[in-house]
Design a protein around this motif. Sequence first.
Motif, PDB file in Angstrom:
ATOM      1  N   ALA A  92       0.832  -1.212   0.000  1.00 25.61           N
ATOM      2  CA  ALA A  92       0.000   0.000   0.000  1.00 25.61           C
ATOM      3  C   ALA A  92       0.867   1.263   0.000  1.00 25.61           C
ATOM      4  N   ILE A  93       1.916   1.262   0.795  1.00 26.84           N
ATOM      5  CA  ILE A  93       2.809   2.430   0.851  1.00 26.84           C
ATOM      6  C   ILE A  93       3.507   2.620  -0.490  1.00 26.84           C
ATOM      7  N   THR A  94       4.009   1.543  -1.067  1.00 24.16           N
ATOM      8  CA  THR A  94       4.723   1.614  -2.339  1.00 24.16           C
ATOM      9  C   THR A  94       3.810   2.098  -3.459  1.00 24.16           C
ATOM     10  N   ALA A  95       2.606   1.542  -3.536  1.00 25.42           N
ATOM     11  CA  ALA A  95       1.670   1.933  -4.600  1.00 25.42           C
ATOM     12  C   ALA A  95       1.271   3.405  -4.465  1.00 25.42           C
ATOM     13  N   THR A  96       0.973   3.833  -3.265  1.00 23.69           N
ATOM     14  CA  THR A  96       0.565   5.220  -3.034  1.00 23.69           C
ATOM     15  C   THR A  96       1.719   6.190  -3.311  1.00 23.69           C
ATOM     16  N   ALA A  97       2.895   5.861  -2.813  1.00 24.13           N
ATOM     17  CA  ALA A  97       4.043   6.747  -3.011  1.00 24.13           C
ATOM     18  C   ALA A  97       4.432   6.827  -4.488  1.00 24.13           C
ATOM     19  N   THR A  98       4.339   5.713  -5.202  1.00 23.23           N
ATOM     20  CA  THR A  98       4.657   5.722  -6.629  1.00 23.23           C
ATOM     21  C   THR A  98       3.655   6.574  -7.389  1.00 23.23           C
ATOM     22  N   TRP A  99       2.369   6.446  -7.085  1.00 25.53           N
ATOM     23  CA  TRP A  99       1.345   7.269  -7.725  1.00 25.53           C
ATOM     24  C   TRP A  99       1.615   8.746  -7.437  1.00 25.53           C
ATOM     25  N   PHE A 100       1.951   9.059  -6.187  1.00 27.77           N
ATOM     26  CA  PHE A 100       2.215  10.439  -5.797  1.00 27.77           C
ATOM     27  C   PHE A 100       3.462  10.980  -6.505  1.00 27.77           C
ATOM     28  N   TYR A 101       4.491  10.162  -6.630  1.00 27.39           N
ATOM     29  CA  TYR A 101       5.731  10.534  -7.316  1.00 27.39           C
ATOM     30  C   TYR A 101       5.437  10.968  -8.748  1.00 27.39           C
ATOM     31  N   TYR A 102       4.736  10.120  -9.497  1.00 23.42           N
ATOM     32  CA  TYR A 102       4.429  10.444 -10.898  1.00 23.42           C
ATOM     33  C   TYR A 102       3.500  11.652 -11.002  1.00 23.42           C
ATOM     34  N   THR A 103       2.497  11.715 -10.147  1.00 29.05           N
ATOM     35  CA  THR A 103       1.524  12.810 -10.205  1.00 29.05           C
ATOM     36  C   THR A 103       2.175  14.153  -9.889  1.00 29.05           C
ATOM     37  N   MET A 104       2.965  14.208  -8.830  1.00 24.72           N
ATOM     38  CA  MET A 104       3.582  15.479  -8.443  1.00 24.72           C
ATOM     39  C   MET A 104       4.564  15.976  -9.503  1.00 24.72           C
ATOM     40  N   PHE A 105       5.398  15.093 -10.018  1.00 27.52           N
ATOM     41  CA  PHE A 105       6.373  15.521 -11.017  1.00 27.52           C
ATOM     42  C   PHE A 105       5.699  15.959 -12.314  1.00 27.52           C
ATOM     43  N   GLU A 106       4.678  15.218 -12.760  1.00 29.77           N
ATOM     44  CA  GLU A 106       4.041  15.555 -14.035  1.00 29.77           C
ATOM     45  C   GLU A 106       3.182  16.810 -13.938  1.00 29.77           C
ATOM     46  N   ALA A 107       2.697  17.149 -12.750  1.00 25.51           N
ATOM     47  CA  ALA A 107       1.917  18.370 -12.569  1.00 25.51           C
ATOM     48  C   ALA A 107       2.803  19.562 -12.191  1.00 25.51           C
ATOM     49  N   SER A 108       4.076  19.322 -11.966  1.00 20.86           N
ATOM     50  CA  SER A 108       4.989  20.397 -11.566  1.00 20.86           C
ATOM     51  C   SER A 108       5.409  21.236 -12.769  1.00 20.86           C
ATOM     52  N   THR A 132      -2.952  19.849 -15.040  1.00 21.80           N
ATOM     53  CA  THR A 132      -3.282  20.181 -13.654  1.00 21.80           C
ATOM     54  C   THR A 132      -2.979  18.972 -12.766  1.00 21.80           C
ATOM     55  N   PHE A 133      -2.985  19.200 -11.463  1.00 23.68           N
ATOM     56  CA  PHE A 133      -2.756  18.092 -10.532  1.00 23.68           C
ATOM     57  C   PHE A 133      -3.855  17.043 -10.695  1.00 23.68           C
ATOM     58  N   ALA A 134      -5.100  17.493 -10.864  1.00 28.71           N
ATOM     59  CA  ALA A 134      -6.213  16.547 -11.009  1.00 28.71           C
ATOM     60  C   ALA A 134      -6.053  15.695 -12.268  1.00 28.71           C
ATOM     61  N   ARG A 135      -5.647  16.296 -13.368  1.00 30.73           N
ATOM     62  CA  ARG A 135      -5.474  15.530 -14.602  1.00 30.73           C
ATOM     63  C   ARG A 135      -4.289  14.575 -14.478  1.00 30.73           C
ATOM     64  N   ALA A 136      -3.211  15.019 -13.861  1.00 29.16           N
ATOM     65  CA  ALA A 136      -2.062  14.141 -13.653  1.00 29.16           C
ATOM     66  C   ALA A 136      -2.442  12.973 -12.745  1.00 29.16           C
ATOM     67  N   ALA A 137      -3.247  13.255 -11.721  1.00 29.28           N
ATOM     68  CA  ALA A 137      -3.706  12.185 -10.827  1.00 29.28           C
ATOM     69  C   ALA A 137      -4.593  11.185 -11.576  1.00 29.28           C
ATOM     70  N   ALA A 138      -5.498  11.696 -12.385  1.00 31.83           N
ATOM     71  CA  ALA A 138      -6.363  10.815 -13.176  1.00 31.83           C
ATOM     72  C   ALA A 138      -5.549  10.003 -14.174  1.00 31.83           C
ATOM     73  N   ARG A 139      -4.567  10.625 -14.795  1.00 27.46           N
ATOM     74  CA  ARG A 139      -3.714   9.920 -15.762  1.00 27.46           C
ATOM     75  C   ARG A 139      -2.982   8.769 -15.092  1.00 27.46           C
ATOM     76  N   ASN A 140      -2.466   9.013 -13.889  1.00 31.01           N
ATOM     77  CA  ASN A 140      -1.725   7.965 -13.199  1.00 31.01           C
ATOM     78  C   ASN A 140      -2.635   6.891 -12.613  1.00 31.01           C
ATOM     79  N   LEU A 141      -3.863   7.216 -12.306  1.00 28.23           N
ATOM     80  CA  LEU A 141      -4.838   6.179 -11.933  1.00 28.23           C
ATOM     81  C   LEU A 141      -5.243   5.368 -13.161  1.00 28.23           C
ATOM     82  N   ALA A 142      -5.349   6.028 -14.292  1.00 29.22           N
ATOM     83  CA  ALA A 142      -5.710   5.330 -15.527  1.00 29.22           C
ATOM     84  C   ALA A 142      -4.612   4.373 -15.981  1.00 29.22           C
ATOM     85  N   LYS A 143      -3.404   4.548 -15.471  1.00 28.82           N
ATOM     86  CA  LYS A 143      -2.331   3.604 -15.783  1.00 28.82           C
ATOM     87  C   LYS A 143      -2.673   2.202 -15.279  1.00 28.82           C
ATOM     88  N   LEU A 144      -3.530   2.128 -14.266  1.00 30.09           N
ATOM     89  CA  LEU A 144      -3.993   0.817 -13.799  1.00 30.09           C
ATOM     90  C   LEU A 144      -4.723   0.084 -14.915  1.00 30.09           C
TER      91      LEU A 144
END
Length: 179
Positions: A92-108, A132-144
């Motif tokens: 759970a920690i790895t999956a969440t941190a990886t999602w956050f890593y990609y989302t933060m960098f791509e929205a930066s 935007t952060f929301a679009r980057a978050a959705a993009r990284n969730l869609a990677k699933l």
Amino acid sequence: MNVAQIGPVYVPHSVESRGANPTVPDLSKLPPRPAFAGFWLRAVAYLFDTVLISLVFGLIASFYPSTFIKFPDATAPLSLASLPQLTPIAFAITATATWFYYTMFEASAWQATPGKRALRLYVADMNGQRVTFARAAARNLAKLISSLTFLVGYLVAGFTEKKQALHDILTNCLVLRKP
């Protein structure tokens, strides 16, 4: 009716003054346009990011091994079950941190993870603007979804016109390469 009533009138240049048309810019003076990033460039960037994330998590896990790794009984017979395994909390920690890593960098302001940045790639919306952060978050969730299709969602990037993977198509994103 005089010319003032009609509006501006186009008067062609005389034969002596013909040259470059001032309304059409010289293409060599225009800045180069970004190109779409293909499958292999994106795969190398992903590999770079995966190694970076793995090193960081390996370092963290080395300080708290019992939290992240479940060690099997030493007397158990040798099998796949006898290998060390990630604990559910580590997953759970790895999956969440990886999602956050990609989302933060791509929205930066970078618009890219360190792996993408090393290859001069960046994530943008369909207009080439920062996501935007929301679009980057959705993009990284869609990677699933791209992953759950036996990685076919990633392979799509090699065959679409704009080199978009399935998660890019779903979130209206592009991965571009700086010239």
